[in-house]
Design a protein around this motif. Structure first.
Motif, PDB file in Angstrom:
ATOM      1  N   PHE A 281       0.836  -1.207   0.000  1.00 43.36           N
ATOM      2  CA  PHE A 281       0.000   0.000   0.000  1.00 43.36           C
ATOM      3  C   PHE A 281       0.869   1.255   0.000  1.00 43.36           C
ATOM      4  O   PHE A 281       2.010   1.226   0.435  1.00 43.36           O
ATOM      5  CB  PHE A 281      -0.944  -0.021   1.205  1.00 43.36           C
ATOM      6  CG  PHE A 281      -1.792  -1.260   1.211  1.00 43.36           C
ATOM      7  CD1 PHE A 281      -2.847  -1.383   0.324  1.00 43.36           C
ATOM      8  CD2 PHE A 281      -1.489  -2.327   2.041  1.00 43.36           C
ATOM      9  CE1 PHE A 281      -3.600  -2.543   0.267  1.00 43.36           C
ATOM     10  CE2 PHE A 281      -2.242  -3.497   2.001  1.00 43.36           C
ATOM     11  CZ  PHE A 281      -3.297  -3.600   1.120  1.00 43.36           C
TER      12      PHE A 281
ATOM     13  N   GLU B 202     -21.999   3.705  -0.115  1.00 41.07           N
ATOM     14  CA  GLU B 202     -22.483   3.693   1.271  1.00 41.07           C
ATOM     15  C   GLU B 202     -21.370   3.345   2.253  1.00 41.07           C
ATOM     16  O   GLU B 202     -21.563   3.392   3.456  1.00 41.07           O
ATOM     17  CB  GLU B 202     -23.638   2.691   1.424  1.00 41.07           C
ATOM     18  CG  GLU B 202     -24.773   2.848   0.416  1.00 41.07           C
ATOM     19  CD  GLU B 202     -25.562   4.140   0.590  1.00 41.07           C
ATOM     20  OE1 GLU B 202     -25.445   4.760   1.661  1.00 41.07           O
ATOM     21  OE2 GLU B 202     -26.261   4.529  -0.362  1.00 41.07           O
ATOM     22  N   THR B 203     -20.215   2.939   1.709  1.00 37.32           N
ATOM     23  CA  THR B 203     -19.086   2.618   2.585  1.00 37.32           C
ATOM     24  C   THR B 203     -17.851   3.344   2.059  1.00 37.32           C
ATOM     25  O   THR B 203     -17.819   3.766   0.908  1.00 37.32           O
ATOM     26  CB  THR B 203     -18.775   1.102   2.602  1.00 37.32           C
ATOM     27  OG1 THR B 203     -18.350   0.706   1.296  1.00 37.32           O
ATOM     28  CG2 THR B 203     -19.972   0.270   3.025  1.00 37.32           C
ATOM     29  N   ALA B 204     -16.838   3.485   2.911  1.00 39.83           N
ATOM     30  CA  ALA B 204     -15.604   4.111   2.471  1.00 39.83           C
ATOM     31  C   ALA B 204     -14.418   3.397   3.103  1.00 39.83           C
ATOM     32  O   ALA B 204     -14.467   3.007   4.272  1.00 39.83           O
ATOM     33  CB  ALA B 204     -15.598   5.582   2.868  1.00 39.83           C
ATOM     34  N   SER B 205     -13.380   3.220   2.294  1.00 41.12           N
ATOM     35  CA  SER B 205     -12.181   2.587   2.811  1.00 41.12           C
ATOM     36  C   SER B 205     -11.348   3.636   3.558  1.00 41.12           C
ATOM     37  O   SER B 205     -11.083   4.709   3.036  1.00 41.12           O
ATOM     38  CB  SER B 205     -11.382   2.018   1.641  1.00 41.12           C
ATOM     39  OG  SER B 205     -10.074   1.764   2.042  1.00 41.12           O
ATOM     40  N   VAL B 206     -10.986   3.347   4.779  1.00 42.62           N
ATOM     41  CA  VAL B 206     -10.205   4.296   5.575  1.00 42.62           C
ATOM     42  C   VAL B 206      -8.718   4.016   5.395  1.00 42.62           C
ATOM     43  O   VAL B 206      -7.939   4.890   5.051  1.00 42.62           O
ATOM     44  CB  VAL B 206     -10.576   4.201   7.069  1.00 42.62           C
ATOM     45  CG1 VAL B 206      -9.817   5.249   7.876  1.00 42.62           C
ATOM     46  CG2 VAL B 206     -12.063   4.331   7.271  1.00 42.62           C
ATOM     47  N   LYS B 207      -8.334   2.785   5.684  1.00 40.85           N
ATOM     48  CA  LYS B 207      -6.939   2.419   5.449  1.00 40.85           C
ATOM     49  C   LYS B 207      -6.770   0.914   5.394  1.00 40.85           C
ATOM     50  O   LYS B 207      -7.669   0.164   5.752  1.00 40.85           O
ATOM     51  CB  LYS B 207      -6.021   3.058   6.493  1.00 40.85           C
ATOM     52  CG  LYS B 207      -6.057   2.449   7.875  1.00 40.85           C
ATOM     53  CD  LYS B 207      -5.318   3.345   8.848  1.00 40.85           C
ATOM     54  CE  LYS B 207      -3.855   3.007   9.005  1.00 40.85           C
ATOM     55  NZ  LYS B 207      -3.569   1.973   9.974  1.00 40.85           N
ATOM     56  N   PHE B 208      -5.583   0.522   4.916  1.00 50.20           N
ATOM     57  CA  PHE B 208      -5.254  -0.894   4.831  1.00 50.20           C
ATOM     58  C   PHE B 208      -4.223  -1.252   5.898  1.00 50.20           C
ATOM     59  O   PHE B 208      -3.470  -0.392   6.366  1.00 50.20           O
ATOM     60  CB  PHE B 208      -4.665  -1.216   3.451  1.00 50.20           C
ATOM     61  CG  PHE B 208      -5.662  -1.087   2.344  1.00 50.20           C
ATOM     62  CD1 PHE B 208      -6.518  -2.134   2.052  1.00 50.20           C
ATOM     63  CD2 PHE B 208      -5.766   0.080   1.597  1.00 50.20           C
ATOM     64  CE1 PHE B 208      -7.454  -2.026   1.036  1.00 50.20           C
ATOM     65  CE2 PHE B 208      -6.695   0.201   0.581  1.00 50.20           C
ATOM     66  CZ  PHE B 208      -7.544  -0.855   0.295  1.00 50.20           C
ATOM     67  N   GLU B 209      -4.219  -2.533   6.233  1.00 53.02           N
ATOM     68  CA  GLU B 209      -3.199  -3.031   7.168  1.00 53.02           C
ATOM     69  C   GLU B 209      -2.717  -4.349   6.633  1.00 53.02           C
ATOM     70  O   GLU B 209      -3.481  -5.104   6.052  1.00 53.02           O
ATOM     71  CB  GLU B 209      -3.843  -3.324   8.531  1.00 53.02           C
ATOM     72  CG  GLU B 209      -4.014  -2.146   9.428  1.00 53.02           C
ATOM     73  CD  GLU B 209      -4.823  -2.518  10.677  1.00 53.02           C
ATOM     74  OE1 GLU B 209      -4.822  -3.704  11.077  1.00 53.02           O
ATOM     75  OE2 GLU B 209      -5.464  -1.611  11.214  1.00 53.02           O
ATOM     76  N   LYS B 210      -1.445  -4.639   6.887  1.00 57.56           N
ATOM     77  CA  LYS B 210      -0.936  -5.962   6.532  1.00 57.56           C
ATOM     78  C   LYS B 210      -1.003  -6.824   7.778  1.00 57.56           C
ATOM     79  O   LYS B 210      -0.875  -6.327   8.898  1.00 57.56           O
ATOM     80  CB  LYS B 210       0.496  -5.845   6.052  1.00 57.56           C
ATOM     81  CG  LYS B 210       0.610  -4.969   4.817  1.00 57.56           C
ATOM     82  CD  LYS B 210       0.918  -5.777   3.602  1.00 57.56           C
ATOM     83  CE  LYS B 210       2.390  -5.664   3.343  1.00 57.56           C
ATOM     84  NZ  LYS B 210       2.866  -6.378   2.216  1.00 57.56           N
TER      85      LYS B 210
ATOM     86  N   TYR C 132     -11.048  -7.065  -3.536  1.00 54.80           N
ATOM     87  CA  TYR C 132     -11.714  -6.653  -2.303  1.00 54.80           C
ATOM     88  C   TYR C 132     -12.610  -7.745  -1.726  1.00 54.80           C
ATOM     89  O   TYR C 132     -13.150  -7.596  -0.640  1.00 54.80           O
ATOM     90  CB  TYR C 132     -12.459  -5.326  -2.507  1.00 54.80           C
ATOM     91  CG  TYR C 132     -11.467  -4.236  -2.789  1.00 54.80           C
ATOM     92  CD1 TYR C 132     -10.721  -3.693  -1.746  1.00 54.80           C
ATOM     93  CD2 TYR C 132     -11.192  -3.834  -4.082  1.00 54.80           C
ATOM     94  CE1 TYR C 132      -9.752  -2.746  -1.997  1.00 54.80           C
ATOM     95  CE2 TYR C 132     -10.224  -2.881  -4.341  1.00 54.80           C
ATOM     96  CZ  TYR C 132      -9.504  -2.341  -3.296  1.00 54.80           C
ATOM     97  OH  TYR C 132      -8.546  -1.408  -3.537  1.00 54.80           O
TER      98      TYR C 132
ATOM     99  N   PHE D 198      -3.944   1.041  -2.683  1.00 54.53           N
ATOM    100  CA  PHE D 198      -3.264  -0.161  -3.145  1.00 54.53           C
ATOM    101  C   PHE D 198      -2.131   0.260  -4.081  1.00 54.53           C
ATOM    102  O   PHE D 198      -2.323   1.092  -4.966  1.00 54.53           O
ATOM    103  CB  PHE D 198      -4.270  -1.074  -3.865  1.00 54.53           C
ATOM    104  CG  PHE D 198      -3.631  -2.274  -4.482  1.00 54.53           C
ATOM    105  CD1 PHE D 198      -2.951  -3.192  -3.698  1.00 54.53           C
ATOM    106  CD2 PHE D 198      -3.700  -2.484  -5.857  1.00 54.53           C
ATOM    107  CE1 PHE D 198      -2.345  -4.307  -4.271  1.00 54.53           C
ATOM    108  CE2 PHE D 198      -3.098  -3.591  -6.434  1.00 54.53           C
ATOM    109  CZ  PHE D 198      -2.417  -4.503  -5.638  1.00 54.53           C
TER     110      PHE D 198
END
Ligand SMILES: Cc1cc2nc3c(=O)[nH]c(=O)nc-3n(C[C@H](O)[C@H](O)[C@H](O)COP(=O)(O)OP(=O)(O)OC[C@H]3O[C@@H](n4cnc5c(N)ncnc54)[C@H](O)[C@@H]3O)c2cc1C
Ligand SMILES: Nc1ncnc2c1ncn2[C@@H]1O[C@H](COP(=O)(O)O)[C@@H](O)[C@H]1O
Lengths: 248, 319
Positions: free
Chosen positions: A19, A211-219, A120, A26
């Motif tokens: 990321f 209706e949704t939102a991606s805030v952040k990714f984590e490994k 996703y 991504f």
């Protein structure tokens, strides 16, 4: 029969996932994109309907210009027309709303999508599309036959399978089993040449909120090293699984 | 305003995931300062739901719902949501729930987060952690709609005991016309399925041929496990396609996953990484599976597996 195959454009299965932008995006650097494997099975089944039952086959993706090579590949495999809805795929609901508009305008009888996309893994677009267009829906579909306006399908359930009958208009969430893996097609030179002349229509999106939102990714947290047990001391593995891992 | 949870049953009895989603719903309800209402379809005795924090049960019983139907089930859950004025709806990740959830999201105009692995980190904004890229990463997602739909990953949250009354009341929901008819169900009975199993024993190409699966089945039998296989094994026809696990096969989220003669290719690992404890048995110490596993034996499966079966039998006898 007018068929629409929904194609999601996903990182190849061997891709390393990283990321950028403070883990909010991504990292597409060095990543090769492919047709989502579940959609590849669906597209191949659609080609069978085209060749054996005279169906027309369009493919569609909701995404930016970067997805066009993937759509061209679907044309090279044999689809007649490609449609790209020119907007970023934010969440599953928003994508389904865009696709519903394409389905309504195109008057499709059968929509073939994949059980889930391998990026996703929402597993939501086909069902939402069915709901939004009031079409019948069969998920985890591993076999599909159409005769006039009736359809027979087999779907995978936990621990087995189920045979169902329904009518068109129909949306399926397809997967491996829809066709044999050996029947998947690699575009040949002729297909690639023909694909260049086939229409790839870019359509502008309709107003559709996510209706949704991606805030952040984590490994996932790095895993500790493996505990090796000697092949001559298998009893120790039983001991570890019982006393340390507490799983038996 | 209670949290609504759909607790699935099969032939009248709750599936294990029903208690897991009830536990999850209770955690959300506690965060929001509200109660949990469960909706059940053709379940017999619903009192056990109280042990996982359910305060109230809306029971729907109707013979026309004996066979699963995604539209009808989604419609009933929607009606229950409206009756309770619920703003958060919880379902599991079983094949049936994955089938009905997107239809329910449309019916409720709800934002939907699937494969959720933890209780919300915040309920305002409603933020959950879900797996993405087939378990290669997690994604924090906010659901911004008025009604929110969450599908909880199997075995991620676990069972949390709680005492509540689970007061049951009959709920008469209207049932829409059934448009997808089930003609036949072909289900192996008396065998643990990959979806339900606590333990999965999986074989790869290292086993050389289908004739060698006897020891895999025996190992599974001793452990009460389901059997699975790598993709080439099902492609070669050694095992049925329904056993293929991985990125393009079935996902596995068991407590224990034992891989025998499987190299550990990225596509295989992606589908089984959600399992809690992984064991590998492989002749090649360089096999990538050793990097992903918790326990490993470098050795020949044909020697190690029979010994393991023997040791497990001794262990079981002592218990
Ligand atoms: C698009 C795509 C999707 C894919 N999806 C999946 C998927 O969902 N699931 C999946 O599994 N694969 C998938 N694959 C295939 C994957 O890349 C690997 O090819 C596959 O997982 C390898 O299977 P295997 O480990 O059984 O076989 P191999 O890679 O051949 O490994 C066999 C292993 O057995 C060991 N071995 C040999 N003899 C013995 C012995 N006597 N005792 C113990 N060990 C022994 C060897 O050391 C070796 O490590 C996919 C591939 C692609 C391209
Ligand atoms: N951006 C997109 N464009 C076209 N089809 C999509 C898109 N995203 C998902 N789909 C379809 O929906 C299926 C399931 O995707 P998902 O709900 O994202 O897991 C995919 O296999 C595709 O068939």
């Amino acid at each position: 029969m007018k068929i629409l195959v929904c194609i999601s454009h996903v990182p190849d299965t061997t891709s390393k996932i990283n990321f950028t932008d403070g883990d909010t995006k991504f990292d597409t650097n060095g990543v090769q994109f492919v047709i989502n494997p579940n959609d590849e099975f669906g597209l191949t089944r659609a080609m069978w309907f085209k060749e054996k039952q005279g169906a027309s086959v369009d493919v569609v993706n909701v995404g930016g210009p970067e997805t066009e090579p993937t759509l061209r590949k679907a044309l090279a495999i044999g689809a007649d027309t490609a449609i790209r809805v020119n907007t970023e795929a934010t969440d599953g609901f928003a994508v389904a709303k865009q696709l519903a508009n394409v389905v309504k305008n195109g008057g499709y009888d059968l929509v073939i999508a994949g059980r889930e996309s391998i990026d996703y893994n929402g597993g939501m677009v086909p069902g939402m599309l069915a709901g939004l267009t009031s079409a019948n829906f069969v998920n985890n579909c591993i076999s599909l036959e159409v005769d006039g306006t009736s359809a027979k399908a087999v779907r995978e359930i936990d621990g087995g399978k189920e045979t169902v009958s329904t009518t068109l208009p129909l949306v399926i969430g397809g997967q491996k089993g829809l066709v044999e893996e050996s029947d998947l097609r690699i575009p040949n030179m002729r297909g690639i040449m023909m694909a260049r002349k086939k229409p790839l229509n870019v359509v502008e999106p309709v107003d559709a909120s996510a209706e949704t939102a991606s805030v952040k990714f984590e490994k996932p947290a790095p895993k500790g090293a493996v505990t090796l047990v000697d092949a001559d001391n298998v009893g120790e593995l039983v001991n570890l699984l019982h006393n340390e891992a507490k799983v038996i | 305003m209670s949290v609504l949870v759909y607790t699935e049953s099969e032939q009248g009895k709750f599936k294990k995931v029903a208690f897991e989603v009830a536990s999850y719903a209770k955690a959300v309800a506690d965060q929001m300062g509200t109660t949990v209402t469960a909706v059940t379809i053709n379940a017999d005795d619903t009192s056990a739901l109280g042990n996982y924090g359910v305060d109230k049960v809306l029971k729907v019983n109707d013979a026309s719902l004996d066979k699963f139907n995604a539209n009808a089930y989604a419609s009933i859950i929607k009606q229950a949501t409206e009756k309770e004025d619920a703003k958060v709806v919880i379902v599991s990740s079983s094949a049936d729930s994955k089938y009905l959830a997107p239809l329910l999201a449309v019916d409720l105009n709800a934002g939907f987060a699937s494969n959720v692995v933890e209780a919300p980190s915040s309920t305002s904004p409603f933020t959950v952690k879900r797996t993405a890229f087939t378990n290669k990463a997690f994604n924090m997602t906010t659901i911004n709609s008025d009604v929110k739909l969450v599908a909880v990953s199997k075995n991620a949250f676990g069972l949390k005991e709680n005492t509540a009354s689970a007061a049951a009341e009959d709920f008469s929901a209207s049932i829409p016309e059934i448009k997808v008819q089930v003609d036949a169900v072909d289900k192996v009975t008396g065998q643990v399925t990959i979806a339900d199993a606590e333990v999965v024993v999986s074989g790869g190409r290292g086993l050389k041929g289908p004739e060698n699966w006897g020891m895999i089945e025996e190992l599974a039998d001793v452990l009460g496990a389901a059997t699975a296989c790598s993709k080439p094994v099902s492609d070669l026809g050694w095992r049925p396609h329904s056993e293929h696990v991985g990125q393009t096969g079935k996902p596995v989220a068991s407590n224990l996953y034992i891989a025998v003669g499987i190299s550990g290719a990225i596509q295989h690992l992606a589908g089984i990484n959600a399992s809690k404890v992984k064991v590998v048995i492989n002749t090649d110490p360089e096999a990538p599976f050793f990097k992903a596993a918790d326990y490993g034996i470098v050795g020949d499966a044909f020697e190690v597996v029979p010994k393991l079966i023997e040791k497990l039998k001794e262990f079981k006898a002592q218990q």
